[in-house]
Design a protein around this motif. Structure first.
Motif, short mmCIF file in Angstrom:
data_model
loop_
_atom_site.label_atom_id
_atom_site.label_comp_id
_atom_site.label_asym_id
_atom_site.label_seq_id
_atom_site.Cartn_x
_atom_site.Cartn_y
_atom_site.Cartn_z
N THR A 249 15.21 -38.04 -2.42
CA THR A 249 14.99 -39.59 -1.94
C THR A 249 16.04 -40.30 -1.46
OG1 THR A 249 14.25 -41.69 -3.20
CG2 THR A 249 15.82 -40.34 -4.44
N CYS A 250 16.04 -41.67 -1.02
CA CYS A 250 16.98 -42.12 -0.43
C CYS A 250 18.22 -42.49 -1.22
CB CYS A 250 16.49 -43.56 -0.05
SG CYS A 250 15.55 -44.78 -1.52
N TYR A 266 8.15 -46.41 -6.81
CA TYR A 266 8.96 -47.28 -5.64
C TYR A 266 10.49 -47.08 -6.10
CZ TYR A 266 4.41 -49.70 -4.91
OH TYR A 266 3.30 -49.77 -4.99
N CYS A 269 17.18 -48.40 -2.72
CA CYS A 269 18.49 -47.65 -2.42
C CYS A 269 19.39 -48.55 -1.44
CB CYS A 269 18.17 -46.46 -1.97
SG CYS A 269 16.94 -45.44 -2.51
N ALA A 273 16.90 -48.63 2.17
CA ALA A 273 15.24 -48.61 2.22
C ALA A 273 14.78 -48.35 0.72
CB ALA A 273 15.24 -47.08 2.81
N ASP A 275 11.87 -46.21 -1.02
CA ASP A 275 11.15 -44.97 -0.65
C ASP A 275 10.01 -44.98 -1.73
OD1 ASP A 275 12.63 -43.61 0.99
OD2 ASP A 275 13.30 -41.83 -0.11
N PHE A 277 6.58 -42.98 -3.31
CA PHE A 277 5.96 -41.84 -3.55
C PHE A 277 4.64 -41.99 -4.21
CE2 PHE A 277 10.57 -41.29 -3.79
CZ PHE A 277 10.92 -40.14 -3.37
N PHE A 286 6.56 -37.61 -1.36
CA PHE A 286 6.95 -38.65 -0.56
C PHE A 286 5.76 -39.12 0.29
CE2 PHE A 286 8.89 -40.04 3.66
CZ PHE A 286 9.77 -40.99 3.02
N ARG A 289 8.94 -44.42 3.85
CA ARG A 289 10.27 -45.23 3.81
C ARG A 289 10.31 -46.51 4.51
NH1 ARG A 289 15.70 -41.61 4.27
NH2 ARG A 289 14.69 -41.16 1.92
#
Length: 329
Positions: A249-250, A266, A269, A273, A275, A277, A286, A289
């Protein structure tokens, strides 16, 4: 159901090939609310559903922003705090709880005008706050390793649950009287029995480190955490503690939420961003983004409003603000 081992990073949209450009983003930017002259770090949120007010902890400004979600504007700021971090609004008593990292206090504000209503001294580094829906108790992570239990009616600390390191994000398991707690110093997710008021198990992260955000997916009976080193979304079974998945992930994640309606996750980051899923059985794959801004790692998903709120720090010439995202479809 068979357990799933560590998962490979899955780029679902890439599988769609050229047609992926036509796929609608899972998060649509609905509006952005400026916060005025807010500088420095912004920490966690709370929400007053009935009055449609959003509360934002301005750790760097020693204040709390109060935002009108109907009019999408800043109403006012509560000042004079000491590095506010965790927030919780309790509708039954119309009270906002504010945990202050700078002096270890929990400050209380009540009513439509949020008048000061008390102060509870915990010691040091008061951080995340959660409300136990069964007992009504307020749980606050603080210090070198403890969850304080505060009585909602007397507004006093009535007990402590010891941990072996400072607690970061934690969540109550709705199916059992347990709390899952991120303890980065111990490189684990601690499992706490609320009735016994003690840690009863540990979910080790092994070669994954710096676990800060945490959420529970009650439908899949899984607890999710995100590590920063390396950046991974990690899933454990709440039934037997087994690790069921690891996905990239981010970076610099600080908040994590489950959208049960859409079977999504959710992750916000500081890399700049969000991310997204999607859950397929026990696998979190994923999906997308969404760019935000460097340092924008704090968020709140509110199922009752079906909105994701993300705090953007002032950066360069851009002022601090709150972005409101509408999940789609």
């Amino acid at each position: 159901m068979p357990r799933v081992g560590p998962l490979l990073f899955v780029l679902c949209l890439a599988l769609a090939g050229p047609a992926s450009a036509a796929v609608q983003s899972p998060l649509q930017l609905e509006s952005e609310i400026p916060l005025g002259s807010v500088r420095g770090r912004i920490d966690h949120f709370a929400v007053d559903i009935q009055r449609k007010r959003l509360f934002t902890a301005e750790l760097g400004n020693d204040g709390i922003s109060i935002i009108d979600l109907n009019e999408r504007r800043l109403l006012r700021t509560i000042t004079g705090l000491r590095e506010p971090q965790g927030l919780a609004y309790v509708a039954s008593t119309d009270t906002l709880y504010v945990a202050n990292g700078g002096d270890g206090s929990v400050r209380l504000f009540r009513g439509s005008n949020l008048e000061p209503a008390g102060r509870i001294e915990l010691g040091t580094d008061a951080d995340n706050i959660r409300v136990d829906p069964q007992s009504g108790h307020i749980l606050v992570g603080y210090g070198n390793g403890a969850l304080a239990i505060i009585d909602r009616d007397t507004r006093r600390k009535i007990d402590d649950i010891p941990l072996i390191g400072h607690p970061e994000s934690f969540e109550l398991d709705p199916a059992q009287a347990r709390v899952f707690v991120n303890v980065p110093d111990a490189n684990e997710v601690a499992v706490v029995d609320l009735a016994e008021k003690r840690q009863v198990a540990s979910l080790p992260l092994n070669n994954l480190h710096a676990n800060f955000p945490l959420a529970i997916d009650p439908d899949e009976h899984q607890v999710l955490t995100v590590t920063r080193s390396p950046p991974r979304l990690v899933a454990f079974s709440t039934r037997d503690g087994s690790q069921t998945g690891v996905v990239r992930t981010c970076g610099d994640a600080d908040d994590l939420f489950v959208d049960a309606k859409r079977q999504r996750v959710y992750v916000s980051c500081g890399q700049g961003a969000i991310d997204v899923f999607v859950r397929r059985d026990e696998v979190y794959a994923f999906l997308a983004r969404i760019p935000t801004r460097a340092g924008a790692r704090t968020s709140l998903y509110v199922p009752e409003l079906d909105r994701l709120f993300v705090a953007l720090r002032a950066r360069g010439g851009a002022p601090a603000s709150i972005r409101i995202f509408r999940p789609e479809p």
